[in-house]
Motif scaffolding. Sequence first.
Motif, PDB file in Angstrom:
ATOM      1  N   ILE A   1       0.837  -1.198   0.000  1.00  0.00           N
ATOM      2  CA  ILE A   1       0.000   0.000   0.000  1.00  0.00           C
ATOM      3  C   ILE A   1       0.872   1.248   0.000  1.00  0.00           C
ATOM      4  CG2 ILE A   1      -1.727   1.293   1.298  1.00  0.00           C
ATOM      5  CD1 ILE A   1      -2.830  -1.294   2.313  1.00  0.00           C
ATOM      6  N   ASP A   2       0.567   2.148  -0.899  1.00  0.00           N
ATOM      7  CA  ASP A   2       1.352   3.364  -1.089  1.00  0.00           C
ATOM      8  C   ASP A   2       0.914   4.445  -0.106  1.00  0.00           C
ATOM      9  OD1 ASP A   2       2.707   5.591  -1.976  1.00  0.00           O
ATOM     10  OD2 ASP A   2       2.126   5.378  -4.082  1.00  0.00           O
ATOM     11  N   TYR A   3       1.869   4.877   0.727  1.00  0.00           N
ATOM     12  CA  TYR A   3       1.627   5.995   1.642  1.00  0.00           C
ATOM     13  C   TYR A   3       2.578   7.150   1.331  1.00  0.00           C
ATOM     14  CZ  TYR A   3      -1.636   3.338   4.458  1.00  0.00           C
ATOM     15  OH  TYR A   3      -2.737   2.626   4.887  1.00  0.00           O
TER      16      TYR A   3
ATOM     17  N   HIS B   1       3.984  -3.136   3.667  1.00  0.00           N
ATOM     18  CA  HIS B   1       3.953  -4.495   3.119  1.00  0.00           C
ATOM     19  C   HIS B   1       3.145  -5.456   3.987  1.00  0.00           C
ATOM     20  CE1 HIS B   1       7.311  -4.122   0.043  1.00  0.00           C
ATOM     21  NE2 HIS B   1       7.339  -2.956   0.676  1.00  0.00           N
ATOM     22  N   GLN B   2       3.261  -5.317   5.300  1.00  0.00           N
ATOM     23  CA  GLN B   2       2.513  -6.195   6.192  1.00  0.00           C
ATOM     24  C   GLN B   2       2.505  -5.617   7.603  1.00  0.00           C
ATOM     25  OE1 GLN B   2       4.410 -10.030   6.255  1.00  0.00           O
ATOM     26  NE2 GLN B   2       6.326  -9.253   7.049  1.00  0.00           N
ATOM     27  N   ILE B   3       1.498  -6.000   8.347  1.00  0.00           N
ATOM     28  CA  ILE B   3       1.411  -5.575   9.742  1.00  0.00           C
ATOM     29  C   ILE B   3       0.588  -6.611  10.482  1.00  0.00           C
ATOM     30  CG2 ILE B   3      -0.616  -4.136   9.241  1.00  0.00           C
ATOM     31  CD1 ILE B   3       0.271  -2.317  11.528  1.00  0.00           C
ATOM     32  N   GLY B   4       0.986  -6.945  11.701  1.00  0.00           N
ATOM     33  CA  GLY B   4       0.226  -7.951  12.413  1.00  0.00           C
ATOM     34  C   GLY B   4       0.792  -8.297  13.772  1.00  0.00           C
TER      35      GLY B   4
ATOM     36  N   ALA C   1       4.664  -8.527  17.743  1.00  0.00           N
ATOM     37  CA  ALA C   1       4.015  -7.717  16.719  1.00  0.00           C
ATOM     38  C   ALA C   1       5.067  -7.381  15.661  1.00  0.00           C
ATOM     39  CB  ALA C   1       3.449  -6.437  17.320  1.00  0.00           C
ATOM     40  N   TYR C   2       4.628  -7.126  14.442  1.00  0.00           N
ATOM     41  CA  TYR C   2       5.590  -6.861  13.372  1.00  0.00           C
ATOM     42  C   TYR C   2       5.021  -5.877  12.350  1.00  0.00           C
ATOM     43  CZ  TYR C   2       2.702 -10.532  11.287  1.00  0.00           C
ATOM     44  OH  TYR C   2       1.640 -11.278  10.846  1.00  0.00           O
ATOM     45  N   LEU C   3       5.948  -5.206  11.690  1.00  0.00           N
ATOM     46  CA  LEU C   3       5.606  -4.179  10.707  1.00  0.00           C
ATOM     47  C   LEU C   3       6.612  -4.257   9.562  1.00  0.00           C
ATOM     48  CD1 LEU C   3       4.335  -1.441   9.745  1.00  0.00           C
ATOM     49  CD2 LEU C   3       5.917  -0.300  11.302  1.00  0.00           C
ATOM     50  N   GLY C   4       6.123  -4.501   8.343  1.00  0.00           N
ATOM     51  CA  GLY C   4       6.984  -4.565   7.166  1.00  0.00           C
ATOM     52  C   GLY C   4       6.764  -3.362   6.278  1.00  0.00           C
ATOM     53  N   PHE C   5       7.845  -2.738   5.821  1.00  0.00           N
ATOM     54  CA  PHE C   5       7.716  -1.507   5.036  1.00  0.00           C
ATOM     55  C   PHE C   5       8.909  -1.337   4.095  1.00  0.00           C
ATOM     56  CE2 PHE C   5      10.266  -0.620   8.702  1.00  0.00           C
ATOM     57  CZ  PHE C   5      11.248   0.252   8.268  1.00  0.00           C
ATOM     58  N   SER C   6       8.756  -0.435   3.166  1.00  0.00           N
ATOM     59  CA  SER C   6       9.856  -0.032   2.288  1.00  0.00           C
ATOM     60  C   SER C   6       9.678   1.435   1.942  1.00  0.00           C
ATOM     61  CB  SER C   6       9.894  -0.890   1.021  1.00  0.00           C
ATOM     62  OG  SER C   6       8.713  -0.706   0.244  1.00  0.00           O
ATOM     63  N   PHE C   7      10.680   1.999   1.294  1.00  0.00           N
ATOM     64  CA  PHE C   7      10.639   3.410   0.924  1.00  0.00           C
ATOM     65  C   PHE C   7      10.394   3.566  -0.570  1.00  0.00           C
ATOM     66  CE2 PHE C   7      13.216   3.268   4.754  1.00  0.00           C
ATOM     67  CZ  PHE C   7      12.700   4.325   5.495  1.00  0.00           C
ATOM     68  N   SER C   8       9.683   4.625  -0.927  1.00  0.00           N
ATOM     69  CA  SER C   8       9.459   4.954  -2.327  1.00  0.00           C
ATOM     70  C   SER C   8      10.751   5.461  -2.953  1.00  0.00           C
ATOM     71  CB  SER C   8       8.365   6.019  -2.440  1.00  0.00           C
ATOM     72  OG  SER C   8       8.306   6.550  -3.739  1.00  0.00           O
ATOM     73  N   ASP C   9      10.913   5.195  -4.256  1.00  0.00           N
ATOM     74  CA  ASP C   9      12.086   5.702  -4.979  1.00  0.00           C
ATOM     75  C   ASP C   9      11.926   7.177  -5.336  1.00  0.00           C
ATOM     76  OD1 ASP C   9      13.389   3.257  -4.933  1.00  0.00           O
ATOM     77  OD2 ASP C   9      12.433   2.580  -6.791  1.00  0.00           O
TER      78      ASP C   9
END
Length: 301
Positions: A21-23, A29-32, A98-106
Amino acid sequence: MDYIINKKNFEFMKNFLESPIDYGSLFLHQIGECMLECGGAIESHNQECFEISYVISGYGKFSVDGNAHEVGAGDVHLICPGKIHGITTDCPEGFRFAYLGFSFSDNESDVETEKLKGFYFGATSHILKDKGNIYPLMRMLIDEWYSESKLNYTVIISLLKCILVLTSRLFGEAENGGYIPDYRDDVLGRNIYSIIQYIDNNATEITGIDMIAQKFGYTSNYVSHLFKSKIGISVQNYIIEKKMNIASSLLITTNSSITEIAERLKYSSLQSFCKMFKKRKGCTPTRYKENYYKSRQENML
């Protein structure tokens, strides 16, 4: 022990790995939240994004590229893309995290996000004890996914950025020997601001004024006089208030026992912790937790 893959008590997960999901400057990428049973495991897999994990209760091992690292309640784990990552536990009470997956926009982003990129792209895998700041925000972020509140997008992006900033500070301080902010002249002055920041960021570890004085190279009397004259309360009261606020949060957001919380906050005994908690909060830790869940159930009716 022969571990069983995906042996779980429960898992609440939102997974967007195939279509993050683009923020704006960030992708989610994931959260849970997951609780592995004793003897359970998450199969080793290639890490596709940055991931921040927080251990809520129990203990286990996070493996990174074949190296196992023991983790327990209150630990924060940062893993970077491209690593081989797995989880195991032999904790009789189970292992909850708990976990949170993310990445950065180019795409080009604001200055603050570029600073975050600099930290995360230069990071290796880390494990450190949280200072009471990260999990409450992760809990709020998870809850936000299950709500249908207005301005959902605004809340989520704000919480995401807060979690990323606090995590970078936590690990950045450990690497650099302490975060020193860029000071400006203000009514409190540089010295008192340094002390406040240090207490706020290290409340769980501080055992007394001597520890603060040693950190800054001052005498205990100087710290006490400066704090009381500028803030209006004693430094000891400020530390206690911080510890009790952290304790309150841990009681209702984790499965940690009262004894574990007392030890984490560096109290010499369970009795002294409970006595101080009742003095500050008006009830025992056990009653505080009971009152919280009772009020929560009543509000759901």
